[in-house]
Motif scaffolding. Structure first.
Motif, short mmCIF file in Angstrom:
data_model
loop_
_atom_site.label_atom_id
_atom_site.label_comp_id
_atom_site.label_asym_id
_atom_site.label_seq_id
_atom_site.Cartn_x
_atom_site.Cartn_y
_atom_site.Cartn_z
N TRP A 1 0.69 -1.28 0.04
CA TRP A 1 -0.04 -0.18 0.00
C TRP A 1 0.77 0.99 0.09
CZ3 TRP A 1 -4.06 -1.28 -2.01
CH2 TRP A 1 -5.05 -2.49 -1.84
N PRO A 2 2.06 1.28 0.83
CA PRO A 2 2.70 2.49 0.76
C PRO A 2 3.28 2.96 -0.54
CG PRO A 2 3.32 1.34 2.60
CD PRO A 2 2.37 0.33 1.82
N ILE A 3 3.62 1.95 -1.31
CA ILE A 3 4.29 2.42 -2.70
C ILE A 3 2.95 2.68 -3.69
CG2 ILE A 3 4.17 -0.04 -3.59
CD1 ILE A 3 6.79 2.26 -4.52
N ILE A 4 1.92 2.06 -3.59
CA ILE A 4 0.80 2.42 -4.28
C ILE A 4 0.49 3.84 -4.06
CG2 ILE A 4 -1.45 1.93 -4.78
CD1 ILE A 4 -1.16 -1.19 -4.31
N GLY A 5 0.31 4.04 -2.74
CA GLY A 5 0.06 5.48 -2.58
C GLY A 5 1.10 6.40 -3.16
N ALA A 6 2.17 6.16 -3.09
CA ALA A 6 3.33 7.12 -3.55
C ALA A 6 3.08 7.31 -4.92
CB ALA A 6 4.80 6.49 -3.23
N ILE A 7 2.64 6.30 -5.76
CA ILE A 7 2.46 6.40 -7.10
C ILE A 7 1.24 7.05 -7.55
CG2 ILE A 7 1.67 4.92 -9.47
CD1 ILE A 7 3.33 2.47 -8.21
N GLY A 8 0.23 7.01 -6.44
CA GLY A 8 -0.90 7.79 -6.75
C GLY A 8 -0.60 9.30 -6.48
N LEU A 9 0.21 9.60 -5.53
CA LEU A 9 0.66 10.86 -5.33
C LEU A 9 1.31 11.55 -6.53
CD1 LEU A 9 1.40 11.02 -1.44
CD2 LEU A 9 -0.63 11.72 -2.54
N PHE A 10 2.15 10.69 -7.02
CA PHE A 10 2.86 11.32 -8.32
C PHE A 10 2.18 11.50 -9.23
CE2 PHE A 10 4.97 10.12 -12.32
CZ PHE A 10 6.02 11.17 -12.09
N LEU A 11 1.10 10.75 -9.63
CA LEU A 11 0.38 10.90 -10.76
C LEU A 11 -0.65 12.18 -10.52
CD1 LEU A 11 -0.89 7.19 -11.38
CD2 LEU A 11 0.36 8.64 -12.79
N LEU B 1 -7.13 12.32 -12.51
CA LEU B 1 -8.07 11.55 -12.20
C LEU B 1 -7.68 10.14 -11.87
CD1 LEU B 1 -11.15 12.71 -14.58
CD2 LEU B 1 -10.99 13.23 -12.21
N LEU B 2 -6.76 9.72 -12.81
CA LEU B 2 -6.20 8.46 -12.40
C LEU B 2 -5.40 8.34 -11.13
CD1 LEU B 2 -5.53 5.24 -13.31
CD2 LEU B 2 -3.42 6.61 -14.62
N GLY B 3 -4.65 9.48 -10.84
CA GLY B 3 -4.11 9.50 -9.54
C GLY B 3 -4.97 9.31 -8.37
N ILE B 4 -6.16 10.14 -8.46
CA ILE B 4 -7.02 10.30 -7.43
C ILE B 4 -7.67 8.85 -7.15
CG2 ILE B 4 -9.22 11.19 -6.79
CD1 ILE B 4 -8.61 13.67 -8.16
N ALA B 5 -7.87 8.22 -8.44
CA ALA B 5 -8.43 6.76 -8.17
C ALA B 5 -7.54 5.90 -7.56
CB ALA B 5 -8.90 6.29 -9.70
N VAL B 6 -6.23 5.95 -7.74
CA VAL B 6 -5.05 5.14 -7.16
C VAL B 6 -5.17 5.34 -5.83
CG1 VAL B 6 -2.86 4.51 -7.04
CG2 VAL B 6 -3.70 4.84 -9.25
N ILE B 7 -5.36 6.72 -5.25
CA ILE B 7 -5.38 7.28 -3.92
C ILE B 7 -6.68 6.40 -3.23
CG2 ILE B 7 -5.49 8.88 -2.44
CD1 ILE B 7 -2.56 8.40 -3.30
N LEU B 8 -7.78 6.57 -3.88
CA LEU B 8 -8.94 5.96 -3.35
C LEU B 8 -8.92 4.55 -2.99
CD1 LEU B 8 -11.79 8.30 -5.24
CD2 LEU B 8 -10.77 8.21 -2.70
N PHE B 9 -8.16 3.96 -4.37
CA PHE B 9 -8.00 2.40 -4.03
C PHE B 9 -7.01 1.97 -2.77
CE2 PHE B 9 -5.12 -1.26 -5.33
CZ PHE B 9 -6.14 -2.09 -5.46
N MET B 10 -5.96 2.79 -2.79
CA MET B 10 -5.06 2.46 -1.73
C MET B 10 -5.73 2.69 -0.42
SD MET B 10 -3.13 4.30 0.61
CE MET B 10 -2.97 6.12 0.01
N LEU B 11 -6.44 3.82 -0.21
CA LEU B 11 -7.02 4.18 1.14
C LEU B 11 -8.23 3.02 1.43
CD1 LEU B 11 -7.81 7.83 0.82
CD2 LEU B 11 -6.04 7.02 2.29
#
Length: 291
Positions: free
Chosen positions: A16-26, A50-60
């Motif tokens: 989850w941390p690396i997924i969150g980092a990818i989302g924040l970068f996007l 929008l993709l970054g926001i979706a990744v962050i929501l998925f991570m959360l």
């Protein structure tokens, strides 16, 4: 006196941390691209955002699910609970620093930059060279290129929003006291009222922005006043949105029977955060809208 030793739960390695980092970068890359492409039209910046926001929501969702499962399984000790409290406390302190930077920029402009441009403190030459005819008043409704805008008053929607948000602090407090007293029905009612008030606040802010852009000419690029107004109110609105999501998750957990009068730090954390955004709005209402 013997001290009871408690095991400290160490979770397994997580992605989850690396997924969150990818989302924040996007989000950062997409937001920058979107803003730079606004005047050009088209571009992929908005889709990346929008993709970054979706990744962050998925991570959360995934990370919260894991933490809730660990908590409900009884894996957390009192020491772990203290760690959560310290973490949330430091997070709120970092948020105070975040908003402090924007309030500091507002105060610097109002107390130093505007008077200097107006020739105060022996800066007459600065006044004559940089902006002849400049009047040192706030809010600045005239930009250097001659664009005229209007200042947002405190009455009307801003005042209604303030009442809604401050009222939500009281309803959330009553929800907390109901939880501590074991009154589940009252807890559900008060927390539901808090969520409704928060959503009404966000709706009011959307209406305020529409009115500002369409009828007042007050936009993000309307000089330093427009910049500070939308940066402060916009970031606060984002925090209210996150807080509302937090409270909705808590509401759903309550329906599943989570939390007891003795163990409910997740609810306390949401309460701390919501009271924090309420205090920030009160400061914002005074310094941005009234003064």
């Amino acid at each position: 006196m013997t001290v009871k030793q408690q095991a400290y739960y160490v979770p397994a390695q997580s992605a989850w941390p690396i997924i969150g980092a990818i989302g924040l970068f996007l989000i950062a890359f997409g937001a920058g691209s979107f803003i730079s492409q606004l005047k050009q039209g088209g571009g992929s910046g908005g889709y990346i955002l929008l993709l970054g926001i979706a990744v962050i929501l998925f991570m959360l969702v995934g990370w919260f699910r894991n933490v809730i499962h660990e908590s409900m399984s009884g894996l957390y000790s009192e020491q772990m609970d203290r760690s959560f409290r310290q973490g949330m406390s430091w997070f709120i302190i970092s948020e105070i620093m975040f908003f402090g930077a924007f309030f500091g920029a507002l105060f610097y402009v109002r107390m130093f930059a505007v008077p200097w441009l107006g020739g105060a403190s022996n800066n007459l030459m600065t006044h004559e060279v940089l902006w002849p005819g400049f009047q040192a008043i706030w809010p600045l409704t005239l930009t250097p290129d001659g664009t005229t805008t209007e200042a947002m008053g405190w009455a009307g929607l801003p005042l209604i929003n303030t009442i809604l948000l401050l009222t939500s602090s009281f309803t959330l407090h009553f929800a907390h006291t109901s939880l501590e007293a074991g009154k589940r029905s009252a807890l559900t009612a008060w927390l539901g009222a808090t969520i409704v008030l928060g959503l009404l606040f966000l709706s009011g802010q959307v209406l305020e922005y529409i009115y500002a852009y369409r009828d007042m000419g007050l936009t993000l690029d309307a000089g330093i006043y427009g910049n500070t107004f939308f940066m402060l109110t916009g970031f606060h609105g984002l925090h209210v949105t996150l807080g509302a999501v937090f409270l909705i998750v808590l509401f759903m957990r309550i329906q599943k029977g989570h939390f007891t009068p003795e163990h409910h730090f997740a609810f306390q954390a949401g309460s701390w955060y919501w009271h924090f955004v309420d205090v920030v709005w009160l400061c914002l209402f005074v310094f941005v809208y009234i003064l």
